[in-house]
Write a protein that holds these residues in place. Structure first.
Motif, PDB file in Angstrom:
ATOM      1  N   ASN A   1      -1.360   6.124   4.556  1.00 51.17           N
ATOM      2  CA  ASN A   1      -2.296   6.222   5.606  1.00 51.17           C
ATOM      3  C   ASN A   1      -2.760   4.809   6.071  1.00 51.17           C
ATOM      4  O   ASN A   1      -3.973   4.433   5.632  1.00 51.17           O
ATOM      5  N   VAL A   2      -1.908   3.810   6.564  1.00 54.26           N
ATOM      6  CA  VAL A   2      -2.287   2.669   6.991  1.00 54.26           C
ATOM      7  C   VAL A   2      -2.185   2.485   8.363  1.00 54.26           C
ATOM      8  O   VAL A   2      -1.426   2.785   9.159  1.00 54.26           O
ATOM      9  N   VAL A   3      -3.317   1.873   8.887  1.00 54.85           N
ATOM     10  CA  VAL A   3      -3.224   1.244  10.403  1.00 54.85           C
ATOM     11  C   VAL A   3      -3.330  -0.103  10.044  1.00 54.85           C
ATOM     12  O   VAL A   3      -4.128  -0.764   9.522  1.00 54.85           O
ATOM     13  N   LEU A   4      -2.410  -0.857  11.106  1.00 50.23           N
ATOM     14  CA  LEU A   4      -2.354  -2.151  11.068  1.00 50.23           C
ATOM     15  C   LEU A   4      -3.287  -2.802  12.099  1.00 50.23           C
ATOM     16  O   LEU A   4      -3.264  -2.286  13.210  1.00 50.23           O
ATOM     17  N   CYS A   5      -3.908  -3.674  11.800  1.00 50.38           N
ATOM     18  CA  CYS A   5      -5.130  -4.360  12.719  1.00 50.38           C
ATOM     19  C   CYS A   5      -4.733  -5.707  13.237  1.00 50.38           C
ATOM     20  O   CYS A   5      -4.806  -6.556  12.133  1.00 50.38           O
ATOM     21  N   GLU A   6      -4.230  -5.823  14.305  1.00 52.96           N
ATOM     22  CA  GLU A   6      -4.175  -7.175  14.967  1.00 52.96           C
ATOM     23  C   GLU A   6      -5.618  -8.043  15.145  1.00 52.96           C
ATOM     24  O   GLU A   6      -6.214  -7.237  15.918  1.00 52.96           O
TER      25      GLU A   6
ATOM     26  N   ILE B   1       0.832  -1.385  -0.156  1.00 49.30           N
ATOM     27  CA  ILE B   1      -0.033  -0.050   0.109  1.00 49.30           C
ATOM     28  C   ILE B   1       0.900   1.273  -0.009  1.00 49.30           C
ATOM     29  O   ILE B   1       0.662   2.116  -0.681  1.00 49.30           O
ATOM     30  N   LEU B   2       1.840   1.271   1.040  1.00 47.07           N
ATOM     31  CA  LEU B   2       2.759   2.275   0.891  1.00 47.07           C
ATOM     32  C   LEU B   2       3.653   2.478  -0.278  1.00 47.07           C
ATOM     33  O   LEU B   2       3.925   3.681  -0.858  1.00 47.07           O
ATOM     34  N   PHE B   3       3.822   1.289  -0.947  1.00 45.88           N
ATOM     35  CA  PHE B   3       4.778   1.773  -2.287  1.00 45.88           C
ATOM     36  C   PHE B   3       3.763   2.141  -3.458  1.00 45.88           C
ATOM     37  O   PHE B   3       4.463   2.664  -4.224  1.00 45.88           O
ATOM     38  N   GLU B   4       2.747   2.434  -3.357  1.00 43.25           N
ATOM     39  CA  GLU B   4       1.666   3.013  -4.268  1.00 43.25           C
ATOM     40  C   GLU B   4       1.610   4.506  -3.760  1.00 43.25           C
ATOM     41  O   GLU B   4       0.821   5.469  -4.188  1.00 43.25           O
TER      42      GLU B   4
END
Ligand code: PEP
Ligand code: MN
Length: 331
Positions: A225-230, A218-221
């Protein structure tokens, strides 16, 4: 992999020229206001220098842009005036699946009153069986959008197919990638291109490193604005639906600048466990929680056993607030 952080307003056409001649693969992108070039493999790029380069970092890990090796300060993901990754713990709540406008309205008003700041609800549902309720699809998104606007809450909902990206781009505030699609690389690239905030679940069988590599797509594009969800992983343990990997969540926090969310509902599988898992995640440093709430959980069309009643959610929010205060955080 070499990550070049470029000087502001410097012309880097000469550097591009050098990279072109080196037969390295490279990608130019702007992330968090910085112009970056990623170049690989290392042996082709090791000796390249140029005056447009501020720093060149040789990254040995398989995740680069999501690593805190180059970006030390934590990333804050903004959705309207909701900021994820700050001192304030953000709570997203709502039904597992959107079932009707009335259902979403009841839940939205209740969770907002209790202190939630985002409204969740699945419209496109990833179900293990094709005979289970599949979600209302586009109609579900329309309901969420309408109720979200009515009560003043941004909405978060899951995308399953790149063919729906137009709807998500136009009507959704935060796009969820579900555990079952956590390594659907074309979907990851697509939400990267959409540029909207993303809630990226960890795949049921993914290591923390694989989870960060999924975020990397996602960042590569150019979408930071990414939130990681466990949301729990598959282990031999059967007393919970999945094993909420608190340790992995804490480890991830030390590896990345991205904010971390915990979903206590899906690993619990039973509502009796949800409060304790939510509190454990807050104690472990979660920046956000994603909690399933239904007006009449026992009648829910999906995940009936784990959804909280609005009353139970309110009790949980009060417990979260006390714990957050003790930890020097806000809710
Ligand atoms: C959900 O949040 O409703 C969901 C389907 O979650 P997961 O992808 O984590 O199973
Ligand atoms: Mn669910």
């Amino acid at each position: 992999m070499i990550l070049y952080i470029l000087k502001d307003k410097k012309d880097y056409s000469l550097l591009k020229e050098k990279l072109n001649q080196s037969s390295a693969s490279f990608k130019l992108l702007n992330l968090y206001g910085k112009n970056l070039i990623l170049a690989w493999p290392d042996q082709y790029v090791k000796n390249i220098s140029d005056e447009s380069i501020e720093v060149a970092i040789e990254v040995k890990k398989p995740y680069v842009l999501s690593s805190n090796e180059w970006k030390k300060e934590p990333t804050i993901v903004n959705i309207g005036d909701v900021n994820i990754g700050s001192n304030k713990i953000v709570v997203a709540a709502g039904p597992c699946a959107v079932e009707s406008e009335e259902q979403v309205e009841i839940v939205a008003k209740a969770v907002k009153r209790a202190g939630a700041s985002l409204l969740r609800g699945g419209a496109y549902k990833p179900r293990t069986s094709p005979y289970s309720f599949q979600g209302l699809g586009e109609e579900g998104i329309r309901i969420l959008r309408k109720v979200g606007d009515e009560v003043g809450m941004p909405i978060v909902t899951e995308i399953m197919d790149t063919r729906d990206s137009f709807i998500f781009k136009n009507y959704v505030d935060m796009i969820q990638i579900g555990a079952r699609n956590a390594q659907n690389f074309s979907l990851l690239r697509e939400v990267g291109k959409l540029g909207k905030p993303v809630l990226l679940k960890r795949g049921l069988g993914n290591t923390v490193e694989e989870w960060l590599q999924a975020a990397e797509y996602i960042l590569f594009e150019g979408n930071g604005n990414v939130v990681l969800c466990e949301r729990g992983i598959r282990t031999f343990e059967r007393s919970t639906r999945f094993t909420l990997d608190i340790g992995g969540m804490v480890a991830a926090k030390l590896m990345t600048h991205l904010p971390i969310c915990a979903d206590p509902s899906h690993p619990a599988g039973k509502r009796e466990l949800v409060h304790s898992l939510a509190l454990a995640a807050v104690a472990a440093g979660a920046d956000m929680l994603l909690i399933e709430v239904h007006p009449t959980p026992e009648k829910a069309l999906s995940d009936a056993e784990q959804q909280l009643t609005p009353e139970s959610f309110e009790v949980l929010m009060n417990r979260i607030k006390s714990l957050a205060r003790a930890l020097g955080r806000d809710v």
